[in-house]
Write a protein that holds these residues in place. Sequence first.
Motif, PDB file in Angstrom:
ATOM      1  N   ASN A 188       1.410  -8.647  10.149  1.00 37.56           N
ATOM      2  CA  ASN A 188       1.802  -9.398   8.958  1.00 37.56           C
ATOM      3  C   ASN A 188       3.276  -9.143   8.693  1.00 37.56           C
ATOM      4  O   ASN A 188       3.967  -8.546   9.532  1.00 37.56           O
ATOM      5  CB  ASN A 188       0.927  -9.017   7.744  1.00 37.56           C
ATOM      6  N   CYS A 191       4.058  -5.281   8.909  1.00 33.46           N
ATOM      7  CA  CYS A 191       3.348  -4.416   9.848  1.00 33.46           C
ATOM      8  C   CYS A 191       3.365  -4.992  11.262  1.00 33.46           C
ATOM      9  O   CYS A 191       3.088  -6.173  11.471  1.00 33.46           O
ATOM     10  CB  CYS A 191       1.910  -4.202   9.379  1.00 33.46           C
ATOM     11  N   ASN A 221      -4.288   2.179   5.630  1.00 31.24           N
ATOM     12  CA  ASN A 221      -4.982   2.070   4.351  1.00 31.24           C
ATOM     13  C   ASN A 221      -5.193   0.618   3.925  1.00 31.24           C
ATOM     14  O   ASN A 221      -5.813   0.351   2.907  1.00 31.24           O
ATOM     15  CB  ASN A 221      -4.218   2.820   3.256  1.00 31.24           C
ATOM     16  N   GLN A 222      -4.667  -0.303   4.688  1.00 33.32           N
ATOM     17  CA  GLN A 222      -4.896  -1.707   4.399  1.00 33.32           C
ATOM     18  C   GLN A 222      -6.130  -2.182   5.160  1.00 33.32           C
ATOM     19  O   GLN A 222      -6.349  -1.800   6.320  1.00 33.32           O
ATOM     20  CB  GLN A 222      -3.675  -2.547   4.797  1.00 33.32           C
ATOM     21  N   ALA A 223      -6.925  -2.986   4.518  1.00 34.55           N
ATOM     22  CA  ALA A 223      -8.162  -3.465   5.145  1.00 34.55           C
ATOM     23  C   ALA A 223      -7.884  -4.179   6.463  1.00 34.55           C
ATOM     24  O   ALA A 223      -8.633  -4.050   7.436  1.00 34.55           O
ATOM     25  CB  ALA A 223      -8.899  -4.391   4.173  1.00 34.55           C
ATOM     26  N   GLU A 224      -6.765  -4.907   6.504  1.00 34.95           N
ATOM     27  CA  GLU A 224      -6.429  -5.682   7.700  1.00 34.95           C
ATOM     28  C   GLU A 224      -6.179  -4.783   8.903  1.00 34.95           C
ATOM     29  O   GLU A 224      -6.700  -5.021  10.002  1.00 34.95           O
ATOM     30  CB  GLU A 224      -5.199  -6.552   7.424  1.00 34.95           C
ATOM     31  N   THR A 225      -5.361  -3.719   8.711  1.00 35.92           N
ATOM     32  CA  THR A 225      -5.060  -2.827   9.826  1.00 35.92           C
ATOM     33  C   THR A 225      -6.259  -1.957  10.181  1.00 35.92           C
ATOM     34  O   THR A 225      -6.464  -1.631  11.350  1.00 35.92           O
ATOM     35  CB  THR A 225      -3.843  -1.948   9.485  1.00 35.92           C
ATOM     36  N   GLN A 226      -7.051  -1.578   9.185  1.00 32.81           N
ATOM     37  CA  GLN A 226      -8.255  -0.803   9.478  1.00 32.81           C
ATOM     38  C   GLN A 226      -9.222  -1.613  10.339  1.00 32.81           C
ATOM     39  O   GLN A 226      -9.797  -1.092  11.300  1.00 32.81           O
ATOM     40  CB  GLN A 226      -8.935  -0.378   8.174  1.00 32.81           C
TER      41      GLN A 226
END
Length: 369
Positions: A188, A191, A221-226
Amino acid sequence: MQDDTAQLIALIDSSIQGLLFRTEADYALKPFVWDVGMQGEFNISRLLQATVNLVAVEPNDFLSWREYLEDFERWEEFLEQNPEYLTHQEMHYGADVDIPIWMTTPIEQRQDSVRQRAEQYEVAQAKTAIMEQRYQTLLEVLQAHATNLQVYRVVKYDEGEYNDHYSNDRRSSKYVFESFKILVARVNDDCWIGISPIRSYVEFPTRPTLEKFLAQRIKLNQAETQELGAKLKPILDGITFIGRQCYDGFDEENHYACEFAATEDAVIDRLLHLSHFLNTWEFEGMSLGGEGLEGVYDYVEGDEDAEGHYVLEYPEEEGKFDSIDQLLRSHLKSLRIHIVGSISIFDIYAVGQAQNGDWLGVSTTAVWT
């Protein structure tokens, strides 16, 4: 180039005249300049792209298995063009007679080598098919979550003359000494993700007190990266990378780094450090400070005095870098030592930022085996 940059470069050039960086071979010091007006912001990713140690390539062979197969195919072509390889007895002419190296090898060894290579080729073909399928799965996940996907070839050259492995011709070139590939993509606006093999075979002198500089990692800690990290892990755990080591050698690597950082340059920085291809330390002088990275201080095992201290093999050269060290410290801030390479042959950059924003310093080469 600004006048003050030109003046400082002239001072640096004057201070390093006649200086040699002594390792297992002697190398001259050269002035280094990064003109921000012409080359843009300085960072290690841009430096290595400028020196052709980091090259953008097509993403279809990120794992390098096809490159591995090409080496076997080249070997098969050599055998087709030289059928006498398996029939001619070894020959021993005088040193002034130019014959291929293989003709001095006993025929039994050549025949064994051909059999071994044929077996390795068969295994490599089977593994390549498996790894290409797994890589396609990796690409599908990345393309669903990221954009701007790019693969870079990380490469270290040995410059000079060499004997071609097959023809025995003497050539002068930047011959590839080691290489592997890294992959980066944009998750994004804030990131980037990067993936790289971590080589287990690394020849690098260890510095006693490491103060390394490494771009900051983004916490997952971001839902997307997790989510992305969770999807990639089982795929990456099943992937084997290929890296070129020491000219024509290839190694398989199962260890990898999967990193997230705020920019493409930052994630490349992390991958290069974590793969052991790049080390960055605070500047402690061109002797590099400490045992193991001694440069001019060429210690020899067993050359300790009665108190156990090392004795300099070249005591007359102690302190010879004092002038250039002081010059760099006096005129540059954020002064760092960057050492590029992981096996035997290394490029060294001592670089800092001048008051006008340009980055200056010195560069040289080292050989540690």
